[in-house]
Write an enzyme that holds these catalytic residues in place. Structure first.
Site, PDB file in Angstrom:
ATOM      1  N   HIS A   1       0.817  -1.221   0.000  1.00 15.06           N
ATOM      2  CA  HIS A   1       0.000   0.000   0.000  1.00 15.06           C
ATOM      3  C   HIS A   1       0.845   1.263   0.000  1.00 15.06           C
ATOM      4  CE1 HIS A   1      -4.020  -1.816   0.756  1.00 15.06           C
ATOM      5  NE2 HIS A   1      -3.230  -2.842   1.027  1.00 15.06           N
TER       6      HIS A   1
ATOM      7  N   ASP B   1       3.685   9.301  -1.152  1.00 15.53           N
ATOM      8  CA  ASP B   1       2.487   8.560  -0.756  1.00 15.53           C
ATOM      9  C   ASP B   1       2.261   7.421  -1.737  1.00 15.53           C
ATOM     10  OD1 ASP B   1       0.209   8.093   0.783  1.00 15.53           O
ATOM     11  OD2 ASP B   1      -0.404  10.196   0.737  1.00 15.53           O
TER      12      ASP B   1
HETATM   13  C1  GDG Z   1      -2.139   4.001   3.182  1.00 17.50           C
HETATM   14  C2  GDG Z   1      -1.049   4.569   2.245  1.00 17.50           C
HETATM   15  C3  GDG Z   1      -2.692   4.445   0.376  1.00 17.50           C
HETATM   16  C4  GDG Z   1      -8.458  10.650   7.126  1.00 17.50           C
HETATM   17  N1  GDG Z   1      -8.866  11.427   8.151  1.00 17.50           N
HETATM   18  C5  GDG Z   1     -10.074  10.981   8.507  1.00 17.50           C
HETATM   19  C6  GDG Z   1     -10.426   9.920   7.684  1.00 17.50           C
HETATM   20  N2  GDG Z   1      -9.414   9.742   6.845  1.00 17.50           N
HETATM   21  C7  GDG Z   1      -9.431   8.724   5.778  1.00 17.50           C
HETATM   22  C8  GDG Z   1      -9.387   9.353   4.417  1.00 17.50           C
HETATM   23  C9  GDG Z   1      -8.873   8.181   3.585  1.00 17.50           C
HETATM   24  C10 GDG Z   1      -7.962   7.455   4.567  1.00 17.50           C
HETATM   25  O1  GDG Z   1      -8.321   7.880   5.886  1.00 17.50           O
HETATM   26  C11 GDG Z   1      -6.512   7.829   4.370  1.00 17.50           C
HETATM   27  O2  GDG Z   1      -6.061   7.222   3.203  1.00 17.50           O
HETATM   28  P1  GDG Z   1      -4.774   7.710   2.430  1.00 17.50           P
HETATM   29  O3  GDG Z   1      -4.681   6.949   1.168  1.00 17.50           O
HETATM   30  O4  GDG Z   1      -4.883   9.183   2.226  1.00 17.50           O
HETATM   31  O5  GDG Z   1      -3.522   7.487   3.383  1.00 17.50           O
HETATM   32  P2  GDG Z   1      -2.957   6.380   4.443  1.00 17.50           P
HETATM   33  O6  GDG Z   1      -3.795   6.312   5.657  1.00 17.50           O
HETATM   34  O7  GDG Z   1      -1.545   6.769   4.670  1.00 17.50           O
HETATM   35  O8  GDG Z   1      -3.053   4.966   3.705  1.00 17.50           O
HETATM   36  C12 GDG Z   1      -1.698   5.347   1.113  1.00 17.50           C
HETATM   37  C13 GDG Z   1      -3.661   3.782   1.352  1.00 17.50           C
HETATM   38  O9  GDG Z   1      -2.945   3.093   2.386  1.00 17.50           O
HETATM   39  C14 GDG Z   1      -4.563   2.747   0.640  1.00 17.50           C
HETATM   40  O10 GDG Z   1      -3.823   1.789  -0.030  1.00 17.50           O
HETATM   41  O11 GDG Z   1      -3.435   5.251  -0.533  1.00 17.50           O
HETATM   42  O12 GDG Z   1      -0.705   5.793   0.195  1.00 17.50           O
HETATM   43  O13 GDG Z   1      -0.143   5.414   2.960  1.00 17.50           O
HETATM   44  O14 GDG Z   1      -9.900   7.312   3.217  1.00 17.50           O
HETATM   45  O15 GDG Z   1     -10.659   9.828   4.058  1.00 17.50           O
HETATM   46  N3  GDG Z   1     -11.595   9.254   7.766  1.00 17.50           N
HETATM   47  C15 GDG Z   1     -12.464   9.656   8.723  1.00 17.50           C
HETATM   48  N4  GDG Z   1     -12.189  10.696   9.565  1.00 17.50           N
HETATM   49  C16 GDG Z   1     -11.023  11.399   9.499  1.00 17.50           C
HETATM   50  O16 GDG Z   1     -10.813  12.362  10.249  1.00 17.50           O
HETATM   51  N5  GDG Z   1     -13.652   9.044   8.831  1.00 17.50           N
END
Ligand code: GDG
Length: 461
Positions: free
Chosen positions: A153, A361
């Protein structure tokens, strides 16, 4: 009948954890095939860890607690203080500890044992992420010869960075024990293939496979997606409207720029706050017209780097607000807490711009969520880091180098509605903007991409 067996550090055994992109996609796949999901229970045990088995809605869970030593060595030390920074190219933050690697290997072996005892020869094993890089090695050592896939990921670094890891060969060999290894982006795939070819005498074949360590492995980019319809629906839900209404009363007709990121050094938050400061410095006409809100729920807050990050953000936000704020205007609102997904979707929908500027990322799902939350009749602009995997797909975003704070400030200006007297007026540009569909390439086939004015790939001086 062949079953899908997913293994990840954390599972979605808790129904509240079934909301994220990965959790939803895995849950649906397992639910449809009647599969199983194995991993850490989330609890720390005092004595010997036991395996718990339970079923929920057609999905079997196979879970184990971790001992305190395992939690410290496998999770905190090797996964989060060695692999996470290294794979995000942050060699300055990496710590190496041979004991931590031994514990990481032991936990991978213990999980592999737990799974092999419960799977059939025709099952398909699907291993997730950097916590379980050695899992397949033990699966094979225990004699299981069935199909196994791995998905990373987070980014995979260039070989020059990866080889800093003392155990790089062991890790790569274990990855090659899978039939398929998937990465988020073409850049990550190319990095791994180059490592195998240049450092391990790997031979690339024309069908995307690599022969290395006596195995043949299909190595491909499978960019992860979101459920686009679900996110669009969330953005017009009751909770979304309520959140938009609530922030609207504070915005007072000002335009909203939004960022939502776990509080992690990979997300580029200090650089982003500096860029916001430069935006108000360099474009004084925007003062009082735009408000930036950054939502940053704390993550892994026990690790020293995260505490330092929190303090740095407090300081930087205070400075921007001290320099530019006024009695009736807060230029940069920074909220270190989590909000419901529907509330976030509602904020995305009314935002004039989304700031997604990680330093590195794997994919970044927030970028895709921001796009899907937009009103097609009046979409906002996505400002996206060129170092997020999502930048390989979302070509019509304003693509920026997140380290270049002057250019990020410029992108904010480009995305802002009341650009100048001769520029376009609020909303007019976005109303004229068009939408186009593009192939997603991930688990979900179509992602609508917001095309805004100006729709250049990068911001020119
Ligand atoms: C890893 C990889 C890859 C965030 N704040 C809140 C909240 N979120 C949710 C977002 C999004 C998720 O969390 C974060 O996803 P990301 O992809 O931006 O980043 P990582 O957590 O680092 O995830 C990344 C991912 O895995 C999937 O393969 O894309 O590169 O690092 O969905 O919306 N959700 C809620 N409240 C918040 O305050 N409910």
């Amino acid at each position: 009948m062949s079953r899908l067996i997913a293994i990840s550090n954390r599972t979605a055994v808790d129904p509240n954890a079934r909301a994220g992109g990965l959790a939803i996609a895995l849950w649906e796949a397992l639910n449809a095939s009647g599969g199983a999901w194995a991993g850490w229970s989330g609890s720390i045990c005092e004595g010997d860890p036991e395996t718990q088995e339970l079923s929920d809605d057609g999905v079997d869970f196979i879970l184990t607690d971790l001992t305190r030593e395992e939690h410290d060595g496998y999770y905190h030390a090797y996964a989060n203080r060695t692999l996470w920074p290294l794979f995000h190219y942050r060699t300055d933050l990496v710590s190496f500890d041979h004991d931590a690697f031994r514990i990481y290997s032991d936990v991978n072996r213990r999980l592999a044992e737990m799974v092999t005892e419960r799977i059939a020869a025709d099952d398909v094993v699907w291993v997730h992420d950097y916590h379980l890089l050695l899992f397949a090695r033990y699966l094979r050592e225990m004699g299981w010869t069935g199909r196994a896939g791995f998905f990373l990921h987070i980014p995979f670094p260039p070989p020059e960075v990866f080889t800093i890891l003392p155990e790089h060969r062991e890790v790569a060999e274990a990855l090659c024990a899978h039939s398929v290894v998937g990465f988020q982006s073409e850049r990550d795939r190319a990095n791994f293939v180059r490592y195998l070819v240049e450092y391990c005498d790997g031979v690339e074949t024309s069908d995307g496979k690599v022969n290395a360590f006596g195995s043949t492995t299909l190595i491909r980019a499978y960019p992860i997606g979101i459920d686009p319809q679900a996110f669009t629906q969330a953005s017009v839900s009751e909770a979304a409207r309520a959140a938009a209404h609530q922030i609207g009363s504070i915005l007072n007709d000002r335009q909203l720029v939004i960022g939502v990121d776990r509080m992690d050094y990979s997300k580029g938050l200090p650089e982003r706050f500096a860029a916001v400061g430069e935006f108000y410095d360099n474009y004084p006409e925007m003062r009082g017209r735009v408000s930036v809100t950054q939502i940053a729920p704390p993550s892994r807050s026990v690790v020293a780097e995260y505490r330092e990050l929190r303090e740095e953000l407090d300081r930087l936000a205070g400075r921007v607000n001290g320099d530019h704020g006024d009695l009736d205007w807060i230029p940069l609102r920074y909220l270190a807490r989590a909000y419901d997904r529907d509330q976030l979707a509602g904020l995305f929908r009314i935002a004039r711009a989304g700031l997604v500027t990680p330093l590195r990322d794997g994919m970044n799902l927030v970028a895709k969520e921001f796009v899907m939350a937009q009103n097609p009749m009046d979409p906002g602009v996505l400002i996206l880091s060129e170092f997020a995997g999502a930048a390989e797909q979302l070509h019509d975003a304003l693509i920026v180098n997140p380290f270049d704070t002057r250019r990020v400030a410029e992108a904010l200006h480009t995305a802002s509605p009341c650009r100048s007297k001769s520029g376009w007026i609020a909303g007019a540009a976005s109303r004229k903007s068009s939408w186009r569909a593009t192939s997603h390439g991930g688990a979900r086939p179509i992602l609508m991409i917001c095309q805004t004015r100006p729709h250049r790939r990068s911001v020119s001086p």
